[in-house]
Motif scaffolding. Structure first.
Motif, PDB file in Angstrom:
ATOM      1  N   LYS A 259       0.929  -1.126  -0.511  1.00  0.00           N
ATOM      2  CA  LYS A 259       0.406   0.021   0.282  1.00  0.00           C
ATOM      3  C   LYS A 259       0.758   1.900  -0.387  1.00  0.00           C
ATOM      4  N   SER A 260       0.743   2.047  -0.821  1.00  0.00           N
ATOM      5  CA  SER A 260       1.122   3.544  -1.015  1.00  0.00           C
ATOM      6  C   SER A 260       1.416   4.431   0.086  1.00  0.00           C
ATOM      7  N   ILE A 261       2.692   4.236   0.243  1.00  0.00           N
ATOM      8  CA  ILE A 261       2.716   5.256   1.776  1.00  0.00           C
ATOM      9  C   ILE A 261       2.734   7.128   1.099  1.00  0.00           C
ATOM     10  N   GLY A 262       2.799   6.761  -0.159  1.00  0.00           N
ATOM     11  CA  GLY A 262       3.003   8.354  -1.214  1.00  0.00           C
ATOM     12  C   GLY A 262       1.291   8.552  -0.938  1.00  0.00           C
ATOM     13  N   LYS A 263       0.530   7.527  -1.377  1.00  0.00           N
ATOM     14  CA  LYS A 263      -1.228   7.882  -2.034  1.00  0.00           C
ATOM     15  C   LYS A 263      -1.642   8.150  -0.063  1.00  0.00           C
ATOM     16  N   TRP A 264      -0.718   7.276   1.396  1.00  0.00           N
ATOM     17  CA  TRP A 264      -1.053   7.999   2.585  1.00  0.00           C
ATOM     18  C   TRP A 264      -1.118   8.859   2.874  1.00  0.00           C
ATOM     19  N   LEU A 265       0.468  10.351   2.526  1.00  0.00           N
ATOM     20  CA  LEU A 265       0.137  10.650   2.365  1.00  0.00           C
ATOM     21  C   LEU A 265      -0.413  12.280   1.705  1.00  0.00           C
ATOM     22  N   ILE A 266      -0.813  11.486   1.127  1.00  0.00           N
ATOM     23  CA  ILE A 266      -1.877  12.398   0.437  1.00  0.00           C
ATOM     24  C   ILE A 266      -2.846  12.642   1.007  1.00  0.00           C
ATOM     25  N   ASP A 267      -3.802  11.730   0.633  1.00  0.00           N
ATOM     26  CA  ASP A 267      -5.252  10.960   1.519  1.00  0.00           C
ATOM     27  C   ASP A 267      -5.085  12.803   2.799  1.00  0.00           C
ATOM     28  N   LYS A 268      -3.931  12.132   3.757  1.00  0.00           N
ATOM     29  CA  LYS A 268      -4.210  12.651   4.790  1.00  0.00           C
ATOM     30  C   LYS A 268      -3.752  14.087   4.732  1.00  0.00           C
ATOM     31  N   GLY A 269      -3.502  14.627   2.740  1.00  0.00           N
ATOM     32  CA  GLY A 269      -3.614  16.032   3.354  1.00  0.00           C
ATOM     33  C   GLY A 269      -1.685  16.591   3.394  1.00  0.00           C
ATOM     34  N   GLU A 270      -0.733  15.696   3.531  1.00  0.00           N
ATOM     35  CA  GLU A 270       0.420  16.289   4.265  1.00  0.00           C
ATOM     36  C   GLU A 270       0.901  16.388   2.792  1.00  0.00           C
ATOM     37  N   LEU A 271       0.751  15.830   1.963  1.00  0.00           N
ATOM     38  CA  LEU A 271       1.596  15.702   0.671  1.00  0.00           C
ATOM     39  C   LEU A 271       1.002  16.044  -0.266  1.00  0.00           C
ATOM     40  N   THR A 272       1.046  16.912  -1.791  1.00  0.00           N
ATOM     41  CA  THR A 272       0.860  16.961  -2.625  1.00  0.00           C
ATOM     42  C   THR A 272       0.827  15.991  -3.705  1.00  0.00           C
ATOM     43  N   ALA A 273      -0.205  15.910  -4.503  1.00  0.00           N
ATOM     44  CA  ALA A 273       0.299  14.404  -5.615  1.00  0.00           C
ATOM     45  C   ALA A 273       2.039  14.709  -6.670  1.00  0.00           C
ATOM     46  N   GLY A 274       1.695  15.848  -7.246  1.00  0.00           N
ATOM     47  CA  GLY A 274       3.639  16.391  -7.426  1.00  0.00           C
ATOM     48  C   GLY A 274       4.490  16.383  -6.612  1.00  0.00           C
ATOM     49  N   GLN A 275       4.143  16.129  -5.154  1.00  0.00           N
ATOM     50  CA  GLN A 275       5.289  16.143  -3.888  1.00  0.00           C
ATOM     51  C   GLN A 275       5.402  14.696  -3.617  1.00  0.00           C
ATOM     52  N   ALA A 276       5.026  13.987  -3.770  1.00  0.00           N
ATOM     53  CA  ALA A 276       5.187  12.323  -2.875  1.00  0.00           C
ATOM     54  C   ALA A 276       5.768  11.832  -4.570  1.00  0.00           C
ATOM     55  N   THR A 277       6.879  12.440  -4.001  1.00  0.00           N
ATOM     56  CA  THR A 277       8.131  11.468  -5.029  1.00  0.00           C
ATOM     57  C   THR A 277       9.351  10.889  -3.413  1.00  0.00           C
ATOM     58  N   MET A 278       9.469   9.939  -4.560  1.00  0.00           N
ATOM     59  CA  MET A 278      11.131   9.720  -2.749  1.00  0.00           C
ATOM     60  C   MET A 278      11.203  10.446  -2.064  1.00  0.00           C
ATOM     61  N   GLN A 279      11.552  11.547  -3.090  1.00  0.00           N
ATOM     62  CA  GLN A 279      12.245  13.002  -1.979  1.00  0.00           C
ATOM     63  C   GLN A 279      11.835  13.792  -0.944  1.00  0.00           C
ATOM     64  N   GLY A 280      10.678  13.746  -1.663  1.00  0.00           N
ATOM     65  CA  GLY A 280       9.476  14.677  -0.799  1.00  0.00           C
ATOM     66  C   GLY A 280       8.774  13.680   0.106  1.00  0.00           C
ATOM     67  N   ILE A 281       8.745  11.988   0.128  1.00  0.00           N
ATOM     68  CA  ILE A 281       8.612  11.332   1.572  1.00  0.00           C
ATOM     69  C   ILE A 281       9.724  11.377   2.524  1.00  0.00           C
ATOM     70  N   GLN A 282      10.958  11.685   1.875  1.00  0.00           N
ATOM     71  CA  GLN A 282      11.471  11.244   2.930  1.00  0.00           C
ATOM     72  C   GLN A 282      12.222  12.916   3.590  1.00  0.00           C
ATOM     73  N   ALA A 283      12.010  13.907   2.749  1.00  0.00           N
ATOM     74  CA  ALA A 283      11.840  15.176   3.552  1.00  0.00           C
ATOM     75  C   ALA A 283      10.761  15.744   4.443  1.00  0.00           C
ATOM     76  N   TRP A 284       9.370  14.715   4.723  1.00  0.00           N
ATOM     77  CA  TRP A 284       8.165  14.801   5.022  1.00  0.00           C
ATOM     78  C   TRP A 284       8.758  13.490   6.359  1.00  0.00           C
ATOM     79  N   ALA A 285       9.304  12.940   6.468  1.00  0.00           N
ATOM     80  CA  ALA A 285       9.712  11.678   7.415  1.00  0.00           C
ATOM     81  C   ALA A 285      11.127  12.572   8.248  1.00  0.00           C
ATOM     82  N   GLN A 286      11.742  13.259   7.319  1.00  0.00           N
ATOM     83  CA  GLN A 286      13.159  13.726   8.013  1.00  0.00           C
ATOM     84  C   GLN A 286      12.380  15.280   9.254  1.00  0.00           C
TER      85      GLN A 286
END
Length: 418
Positions: A259-286
């Protein structure tokens, strides 16, 4: 409880999951795209051509294979085909054992690999290109993957606190092809609990120590999000304090679909679809360390590893040969025969410049589903990861098959008279 009884129980308990859970092949990494919401792709009119029905369709459309001329391949005449020809020679280590591929592989061994026009003449003389479509769709999705570098240790330490597990001894894996050949892409996982067979532990359970009490720890790494992406990529190298590199690759998986963690972040309103790259997810995690466990556990899938030889080539793909940086792709093997050359027309993720190249279908992945679908292997290290993590492009595919071999024969193993 003997092995036969365990086998019977497992098949009974999990047979109903056969239509819902598709596990990757033993050597195949479970690599989903970071976001499950790709940009909608345009459709073309329904093409003519032979229809090949897969026993387990990847979508509601049927794959079509349309024979075309070489002039129909965009960029074919301009490409330097000597670049990446070594990928075919690697594929031939597996394909050369099959009757339908043997003559072409024997001829390939006689070609000057540095002479682009000789390589072009070889393909045009011995192969037929087929345009691949998914029903009426000729455009599909092309993502990227790579072999990451992590830092860790073979002993738990302040530097390395997150375990890289080998498969636990109680993980049962059943290859359904032994009973039902049409289910050759299906493997079921489970564990015995009393006299019942139940699904294996989820990621949340495993992270809390369940099921892995007796599992071998191959290494301890320092970054949990890097470990997660190691599981997504399916293979990688771990730099030890001595400077030695430990190479690990996919061994097995706990049986749950990714299950995509990028989609989870999009659904939670944490990232936009354009931000949900590997780099964007790493930045959110930090930026959100307190929520990292919540993020990772939204994906129940968990990958286990094995040690690999630390050679200088690429990691082993599902075909069983080393991947070639920039010239290997992962495909859905129900539609694209493993080992086949594939002309890919897509674009670079940075700058969106055309990327037209002869690739080699040497790998598969848990989220690589559909006829026109590819995952582009960029190589090893951070620079490759920068490109792979951003790749989510539209693309077209043509498979190249030896003359006289039909797509159906190629998908069945290429066992023609040659």
């Amino acid at each position: 409880m003997n092995l036969r009884t365990r086998f019977t129980l497992l098949c009974t308990a999990l047979a109903l999951a056969a239509c819902a859970t598709r596990a990757p092949a033993p050597t195949a990494p479970a690599r989903p795209p970071v976001s499950s919401k790709p940009t909608p792709l345009p459709s073309a009119s329904r093409p003519a051509g032979p229809v090949v029905k897969a026993p387990i369709p990847a979508s509601d459309a049927d794959a079509k294979y349309i024979p075309v001329t070489w002039a129909a391949l965009p960029g074919w005449r301009e490409a330097n085909l000597a670049e990446g020809f070594s990928g075919l020679l690697e594929s031939c280590k597996a394909l050369g054992k099959r009757a339908g591929w043997r003559p072409s592989c024997e001829a390939a061994a006689q070609i000057d690999p540095n002479h682009s026009e000789a390589v072009r003449a070889f393909y045009e003389t011995r192969f037929t290109p087929y345009r691949l479509s998914d029903g009426d769709k000729m455009l599909g999705l092309v993502t990227g993957y790579y072999e990451p570098l992590l830092r860790g240790d073979t002993q738990r330490s302040e530097r390395g606190r997150y375990p890289v597990y080998a498969p636990p001894p109680d993980l049962l894996t059943i290859d359904m092809a032994s009973m039902y050949p049409e289910l050759k892409n299906l493997r079921l996982r489970g564990r015995v609990q009393g006299n019942k067979v139940v699904p294996y532990w989820t990621r949340t359970d495993i992270e809390s120590g369940r099921g892995v009490e007796r599992a071998e720890v191959l290494a301890w790494v320092e970054d949990p999000i890097e470990l997660f992406f190691l599981q997504v990529q399916g293979s990688g190298r771990i730099e030890l304090p001595s400077g030695e590199l430990l190479r690990v690759g996919y061994a097995d998986q706990n049986g749950y679909p990714y299950k995509s963690i990028g989609k989870w972040l999009i659904d939670k309103g944490e990232l936009t679809a354009g931000q949900a790259t590997m780099q964007g997810i790493q930045a959110w995690a930090q930026a959100n360390p307190a929520r990292l466990t919540e993020l990772l556990n939204s994906n129940p899938s968990y990958v286990f590893f094995r040690r690999l030889n630390n050679n200088q080539g690429g990691p082993l793909g599902a075909l069983g040969v080393p991947l070639t940086d920039g010239y290997s792709i992962a495909v859905d093997a129900r539609y694209t025969p493993l080992g086949a050359p594939v002309w890919l027309s897509t674009s670079f993720p940075l700058g969106n410049q055309p990327l037209q190249r002869l690739m080699h279908a040497q790998d598969t992945g848990g989220a690589i589903r559909g006829a026109v679908r590819a995952d582009f292997f960029w190589g090893f290290g951070r620079e490759a990861g920068e490109v792979a993590g951003r790749m989510k492009q539209a693309g077209e595919m043509w498979i190249l098959l030896p003359k006289g071999m039909s797509p159906s024969q190629a998908l069945a193993g290429g066992k023609t008279s040659g």
